[in-house]
Scaffold this motif. Structure first.
Motif, PDB file in Angstrom:
ATOM      1  N   THR A   1      35.796  19.164  22.955  1.00 57.12           N
ATOM      2  CA  THR A   1      35.094  18.478  21.889  1.00 57.12           C
ATOM      3  C   THR A   1      34.159  17.223  22.510  1.00 57.12           C
TER       4      THR A   1
ATOM      5  N   THR B   1      31.887  13.588  22.296  1.00 61.31           N
ATOM      6  CA  THR B   1      32.158  12.171  21.778  1.00 61.31           C
ATOM      7  C   THR B   1      30.558  11.666  21.448  1.00 61.31           C
TER       8      THR B   1
ATOM      9  N   LYS C   1      34.480  14.713  18.102  1.00 58.69           N
ATOM     10  CA  LYS C   1      35.614  13.641  18.118  1.00 58.69           C
ATOM     11  C   LYS C   1      35.019  12.753  16.721  1.00 58.69           C
TER      12      LYS C   1
END
Length: 119
Positions: A45, A47, A94
């Motif tokens: 993922t 950020t 995220k």
């Protein structure tokens, strides 16, 4: 970069994001990978902080180093190594439901990036 290529890539990105789970048949100019949920390759993922480090002109390899893994190739036009090879890569983000980041490459050079709901 020719406007037609940018338009094609944006259409491909939009079309891939609106899939409703139906079987997609790749055309001669684009292919869609559906082996895992879009943007969730190997649980990687992205950020908001990582997204902020990514700049136009970077290669896909540089982005992989920042994020820590590969995203999902949603579409491709042309063949790798050919002039005007284009691809769209998506990472699950995220954040809240639907958080994601997408990257459009031409000849392995980042042209545009977009994100939704990254934290």
């Amino acid at each position: 970069m020719p406007i037609a290529i940018v338009a094609l890539l944006m259409v491909l990105l939009t079309a891939c994001g609106s899939s409703k789970g139906e079987d997609a048949k790749p055309s001669a100019s684009a292919s869609v990978q559906a082996s895992q949920p879009a943007g969730d390759k190997d649980g990687v993922t992205i950020t908001k902080e990582e997204y902020g480090k990514i700049e136009s002109g970077m290669t896909y390899k540089e982005i992989i180093e920042i994020v820590g893994g590969e995203g999902d190739v949603l579409s491709e036009a042309g063949k790798k190594g050919d002039k005007n090879y284009a691809s769209v890569v998506m990472y699950k983000g995220k954040g809240g439901v639907g958080a994601s980041a997408s990257f459009v490459f031409l000849n392995d050079e980042l042209q545009t990036k977009s994100q939704l709901g990254l934290e």
